[in-house]
Enzyme design. Structure first.
Site, short mmCIF file in Angstrom:
data_model
loop_
_atom_site.label_atom_id
_atom_site.label_comp_id
_atom_site.label_asym_id
_atom_site.label_seq_id
_atom_site.Cartn_x
_atom_site.Cartn_y
_atom_site.Cartn_z
N HIS D 159 0.84 -1.21 0.00
CA HIS D 159 0.00 0.00 0.00
C HIS D 159 0.87 1.25 0.00
O HIS D 159 2.08 1.19 0.19
CB HIS D 159 -0.95 0.01 1.21
CG HIS D 159 -0.25 0.18 2.53
ND1 HIS D 159 0.13 -0.89 3.31
CD2 HIS D 159 0.16 1.28 3.21
CE1 HIS D 159 0.72 -0.45 4.40
NE2 HIS D 159 0.76 0.86 4.37
N HIS D 205 -6.03 -2.12 3.40
CA HIS D 205 -5.96 -0.88 2.62
C HIS D 205 -4.93 -1.04 1.51
O HIS D 205 -3.97 -1.78 1.63
CB HIS D 205 -5.64 0.34 3.49
CG HIS D 205 -4.31 0.34 4.16
ND1 HIS D 205 -3.62 -0.80 4.50
CD2 HIS D 205 -3.52 1.37 4.57
CE1 HIS D 205 -2.49 -0.48 5.08
NE2 HIS D 205 -2.39 0.81 5.14
N HIS D 222 4.48 7.37 3.11
CA HIS D 222 5.32 6.17 3.03
C HIS D 222 4.79 5.20 1.98
O HIS D 222 3.62 5.23 1.60
CB HIS D 222 5.42 5.46 4.38
CG HIS D 222 4.13 4.86 4.86
ND1 HIS D 222 3.29 5.51 5.73
CD2 HIS D 222 3.53 3.65 4.62
CE1 HIS D 222 2.23 4.74 6.00
NE2 HIS D 222 2.36 3.61 5.33
N HIS D 254 -0.72 -1.29 14.38
CA HIS D 254 -1.63 -0.19 14.09
C HIS D 254 -3.01 -0.47 14.68
O HIS D 254 -3.47 -1.61 14.67
CB HIS D 254 -1.83 -0.05 12.58
CG HIS D 254 -0.73 0.61 11.85
ND1 HIS D 254 -0.29 1.88 12.13
CD2 HIS D 254 0.04 0.19 10.81
CE1 HIS D 254 0.69 2.21 11.29
NE2 HIS D 254 0.92 1.20 10.49
N TYR D 263 8.68 1.21 10.47
CA TYR D 263 9.01 2.31 9.55
C TYR D 263 10.49 2.65 9.60
O TYR D 263 11.05 2.81 10.69
CB TYR D 263 8.21 3.57 9.91
CG TYR D 263 6.73 3.46 9.69
CD1 TYR D 263 6.20 3.58 8.41
CD2 TYR D 263 5.85 3.22 10.74
CE1 TYR D 263 4.82 3.47 8.20
CE2 TYR D 263 4.49 3.11 10.53
CZ TYR D 263 3.98 3.24 9.26
OH TYR D 263 2.63 3.13 9.05
N GLU D 273 7.83 1.30 4.74
CA GLU D 273 7.27 0.45 5.80
C GLU D 273 7.48 -1.02 5.46
O GLU D 273 7.47 -1.41 4.29
CB GLU D 273 5.76 0.73 5.93
CG GLU D 273 5.08 -0.05 7.06
CD GLU D 273 3.59 0.25 7.20
OE1 GLU D 273 3.04 0.96 6.33
OE2 GLU D 273 2.97 -0.24 8.17
#
Lengths: 320, 320, 320, 320
Positions: D159, D205, D222, D254, D263, D273
Site C-alpha cells: 500500500h 488498505h 510512506h 496499528h 518504519y 514500511e
C-alpha cells in the site's frame, strides 16, 4: 533421600563441534554455506571449517574430503580445564585408551577416544571464539556475529544422533564418563531399549543414541543445527524445495524432545536436521521418560509417518 | 591459563518460585488465572498457589494478601541436597544469618535469608512435582500438564528483576554465594554499574539486579514468565488490550538478553513481564558484556522508548 | 487483446456460511466450540448456529442433527441486491430451477438451488452482522468480537471442498453462473481434470472441487476455517492431540494454494481443516496453473504423504 | 434497503507500481536490493526497476534519480481494458485532464492524471508479468519467482500513504472515480477527518490518505511492502539494525487496519514500511469505522508512542 542422592555432574558444557566426512567436499561445502546458511571460517585442500552465525565457538563443523560419508569425530567442550582432567581420568578409569591431540583447528589440546558404540569423540576445554572483523561487528555486543541471514540461516549447532549396536551400554557409558543426563528412552517392549536422549545442561538433548540396525558400528544418523522458531523450519522446507535438496521427512513434531524437525541429505550423503524448540529441562531430578506402547509408542507427535529410510539409512552407507 | 581458571559453579538449578504480595488477592488471583493464564493448585484465605502449564515444579507463584504489593520471597532450587548444604554454608560464611523454614507449600525445608540488597530469598532442594489428575494426563509424557491454552497461556516461570541500592555489591554476593554467572552489565560510565544480568545455567538470565532509584531496599521491579515464541508475546498484547490490562511498554526487544518483552501491571500493582527468546549461553567461559555509551548505551534494541515509569516504579510503591 | 478480453465478474463477495449435518449434534457442537474454538450464537433442538470470533457474518456454520454426516448447504453472499438478482437470473438461464427461501437464521431471503455436482447451494445478500453485547465490545472497533482465544481459536470461515463426479462440468458451472475465477487445476494426464481451485476475490480459493471416487454425488470433502499464522496451525495440532481428536494429515503445506493445512474429523464424521496462508492473487488476468506430472504432480509441497483416507473418505460415508 | 443500495465497484484490481524519486539513486538501489530484499529487473542511467519476489507484476517499484526525494507517480491496475476505459471516462467526467502515456517500462498504455491532493497517478491494464529465467523456475508453478530470501525479503507491494491538504475531498475523489472503498476514518473531533484508509478488494488498505501538515501538496508519507508474518517484521528490525538503517518506529501494531508495522528511511530519504497482517474485509457492505476520542483515539493498538517525526516528516522535505 538426602544420603543417597547422586549429584548431577556438570563437567561438560556443550557440543562444541563435529567433523563430517564427505565424498564430494566441494558440493558439501557449497550446500552447507549457500543452502544451509553456514559461514566458512577457514579451508584447505581437504577440509572446510564452518560456523553458524550464532555459534559461540569459532567453528562447529569441519567437512573432510573422504572416500565415504559419515562421522569423523564429535568434540565435547568441558566447563573448565579441571573438568577436562576429571573427564579424561574417568575415561581412562573406564578402561579406554585415548590420546591427546594438539593440532586441531579452532581449539586447544583434546583427548581423543573411541566411545562405546564405535564413534570417535574428544573432550577439550580451550577454544577459539569468533571475533567479527573490524567494520562487521554485530549491532548488539552480546552476539558473536552479525545477523545477515541467507538460505536456511542455521543458527547454532544443536545435537547429534549416533547409531550404536547396544543402546543401554553406550548410554550408560555416556552417563558415567561424560556426565550426560538421561532424559528419555524408547523401549517398545521391556528390556529392549532402542533409543536414548541425553543432555548436558538444560536442552532437550545434545546427544541421541539409537540402535544400529546393521552389523556395524560408528555410524551417524544425523547432525542437527537449531533455528530460532518453528516458522524458520517451515521456511527452511521451502528453501530446500527451491534448491532441489530432497526432504526425507518433516517439518513435523517429535514426540521425544518435542522438537520440531526437518530432515534432508547434504550432497555428501549425510543426514542433516533443521531443529527448533524442544523441551527445556530445568529440574535437576528429572525422571527419564520411558516411551513404550503404553506411553505413546514410537510415532512422531502428530502421527507423521517416518519413512523406512529414516530407520535404515545412515552414513557411511553399508557395502552393497 | 589452566592453573588459575576458576570453575563455574552449578549448585543452583532454577528459579523455583516467587511469592508476591498483593493488596487485592482476589483481583490478582483472577487476573493471573484468567488473563495471564496460570492455574490454581491450592488456596486458602490468605494465599493462592499458582502454576504455569509447563512449570516442572508444583507451584511457581504464591500470591499473599498483604497491605502492600511487592516481593514476599524468591526461592532458588539447588541441584541436590548436597548442593543445598554447600550453599547454606556459603551464605553463612558470608556472614548472613538465615533460618530453616519447613512448612512451605509445595517444597521441602528451605534456608531463608535476606540477600544483600534487602530481598528475602530461600534455597531448597526437595520439591513437589505436578502430577496430572487421572484422565487429564498430557498426550506426551515428557510434559507435566496438558496444553489447554487460555488467556496469555504463560508457559513457565522465567526470571525476576530486583531493585538494589548497590548493584556491584548485590551482584558479587549472588555470584559468590549462589554461583550466579554474570552475563551482562549496564555501566553507562566507568564504575557506575546500574544493572547486572545473571544466570544459573544457560538461560539469558534468571535474575536481574537494577539500581534502586529511591532511598529504600527490597523492592521488586518485575517478575517474568516465558511464552513459547515472540508471536505469543504479540498475542498477549492483544489479550491484555481486550482485558483492560494497561501495557507499560512493549512488545519490543531488549538489548540486554535479546529477549522479547511486554510489561504490564497486575491488579495488585506488581509489574509482570511476558518474555520470549533471549540468548542461550552454552560457552562456559562467557566474558560478561559491558553496555556503556560506546557499546550501544541503554536503549532497547530497536529504539523503543522506555517510559519514565519503567525506571521509577517498583513495588511496594514509595510512601507519598 | 482488448477487444476480446472477458471481464472478471465480482458479483459474489464471500463464502457466507455452510450447514453441516451430524449424527451427534451434541458432540459436534461441543467439539466445535470447545476444541475448534467457535462460539454459539443460537441453538434449538435440531440446530446449533456457530461463528468464529473474526467472522463478519453473524453465523458461518450451522450444525443440523441428521441421520448422516455431510453437507446441508453452502451459502454464497453477493456484493449487492442487484448482484443477487443477476446471479439468480444466470442460474435460471443455465436451466436450473431453484426456489426462494426466506426463513433462514442470520440472513435474508436466499435463492436455493442444486449445483452441478449435486450440492445444495444458496445465494443471498442481506445478512445479519455480529454485534458484541454491551460491555463485551472489542478494544478495536474494526473487529467484530473480542479476541478471547480458547482451543484452536479458528478465526474465520475460509473455504469448502466438495466432491463432484465431473470436475470440468461443475467447475465451468461455477465460473459461468457465480463468477468464480479458476486459479489452479489438477490434471495428472491431459483431459483428466480431477481437481479445481476457484476463488471469488483475491484469496487462494473459496471453493475447491475434487473428483468423487464413488458412484454418488453431493458429498463433502472438507470445510476449512483460517487461523492467523502457520504457528497457529502447529498449536492446533497440539490441541487436537491433547483432546483426542484424530489428525488425518498435517500440518504441512499444500502445493495447490500453498496453504498450510491440518485435517481432522469432528465427532459427527465430517472432515474439517485448519488453514493458514495461501497465495493471494491480485492480478486480474491470472493464468490458471495446471498441475500435471510435468509441473510437479499431485503431492503436497514438501513431500508429505497424503493417506489413502484423504482420497477416499467423504461425508456422508458410502453405504457398506 | 434493496432499492437504494449502491453497488461496490471492482474496476481497479491492484496497486501495480510506484515510482519514487531519490537524490542518491545508487545508495537507494543498493539499499532496496541488499537490505530490503528486492530484485533489480532493469536499469539505466536514471532509473532502476525493482520487484519483490512475490510481486505478480514485472516491476512494482521504479527509483528515479532526482534532485529531491518524494513520489514520482502511483500506478493503479484495472481489472480489464473495459474497466480502464470506464475509469478514464470517470476521471474526465470529474473535470480532470489527463494524458495517455505509452512508453513506460513493464506495462502498456496508461492514463496519467493529477489526483485531488496533488499526486501523479495513472491507471492502466496491460502489464508485463515476471517470467523466471530458464533453470531458475520456482519449485511451485503458482509462484512467480523462486523463494531465495536475502535481507528483509520484502514479499509484495502492499500500500501507499499520501499526504493531502483536504482528506475528505481526496478521499471522496478516490471513492467516486477509482472505486476505492472507505474502510476507516480518523476523525478526532466531528468534521475533522485527518485520515482515511481505502481499499480496492479485500485488503485492509491499498491507499491511505492523511492530512498534510504543511502548506503544500503531492507529498509522500510512506510506501509499504508486505512480508509473510509478524515474525518477519521482527526479523526485519534486526536486519535494519545490523545494516545501520534508522528505525523510526515499530515493530508495533496499528489500530487502523490492525497491520503490524515497522518504519524506516531509505537512503534517499523516503519513508518505507515493512507491513504484515491487517484485517481482511470480505463483507461487501462494510460500515466505515470512525476513530475518534470515543472509539479509541489516535494511538497505535498497544500504546506505542508515535514520534513527532511520524506526523511531520514527508518527502520531498519542506524547504528550510
Amino acid at each position: 533421600m538426602t544420603s543417597v542422592y547422586r549429584e548431577p555432574l556438570y563437567d561438560v558444557a556443550q557440543l562444541g563441534h563435529t567433523e563430517l566426512r564427505t565424498p564430494d567436499l566441494e558440493a558439501s561445502a557449497r550446500w552447507f554455506t549457500e543452502v544451509y546458511g553456514l559461514y566458512t571460517v577457514a579451508e584447505d585442500r581437504d577440509r572446510v571449517h564452518l560456523r553458524a552465525w550464532n555459534d559461540d565457538v569459532l567453528s562447529s563443523l569441519t567437512l573432510v574430503a573422504s572416500e565415504q560419508s559419515g562421522l569423523g569425530h564429535v568434540g565435547w567442550r568441558t566447563v573448565s580445564p579441571q573438568a577436562l582432567d576429571r573427564r579424561v581420568a574417568a575415561i581412562e578409569a573406564a578402561g579406554l585408551e585415548g590420546r591427546w591431540v594438539d593440532d586441531s583447528f579452532g581449539h586447544g589440546r583434546a583427548y581423543r577416544f573411541t566411545a562405546v558404540g564405535g564413534h570417535e569423540m574428544e573432550v577439550y576445554f580451550e577454544t577459539e571464539k569468533y571475533r567479527a572483523p573490524a567494520g562487521e561487528e554485530p549491532a548488539l555486543p552480546n552476539q558473536p556475529q552479525r545477523y545477515d541471514p541467507h538460505g536456511v540461516a542455521a543458527t547454532r549447532i544443536d545435537h547429534i544422533n549416533l547409531l550404536v549396536p547396544d543402546v543401554p551400554a553406550s548410554r550408560a557409558f555416556q552417563e558415567e564418563v561424560l556426565g550426560f543426563k538421561l532424559r528419555e528412552r524408547l523401549e517398545p517392549t521391556p528390556d529392549t531399549e532402542v533409543g536414548a536422549w541425553l543432555s548436558l545442561m538444560t536442552k532437550a538433548h545434545d546427544l541421541a543414541l539409537t540402535r544400529e540396525p546393521a552389523d556395524t558400528d560408528g555410524r551417524l544418523h544425523h547432525l542437527a543445527y537449531a533455528v530460532e522458531s518453528r516458522e524458520d523450519v517451515l521456511k527452511a522446507a521451502d528453501i530446500f524445495m527451491e534448491n532441489g535438496t530432497a526432504i526425507e521427512v518433516g517439518p513435523a513434531k517429535h514426540s521425544r524432545t518435542q522438537g520440531f524437525f526437518l530432515y534432508v541429505y547434504e550432497p555428501g550423503g549425510n543426514r542433516v536436521e533443521v531443529f527448533a524448540g524442544g523441551i527445556h529441562i530445568h529440574t535437576p531430578d528429572w525422571e527419564p521418560v520411558v516411551w513404550n506402547t503404553e506411553s505413546g509408542g514410537r510415532g512422531s507427535a502428530w502421527g507423521t509417518v517416518m519413512p523406512a529410510s529414516f530407520m535404515q539409512h545412515a552414513t557411511p552407507p553399508l557395502p552393497v
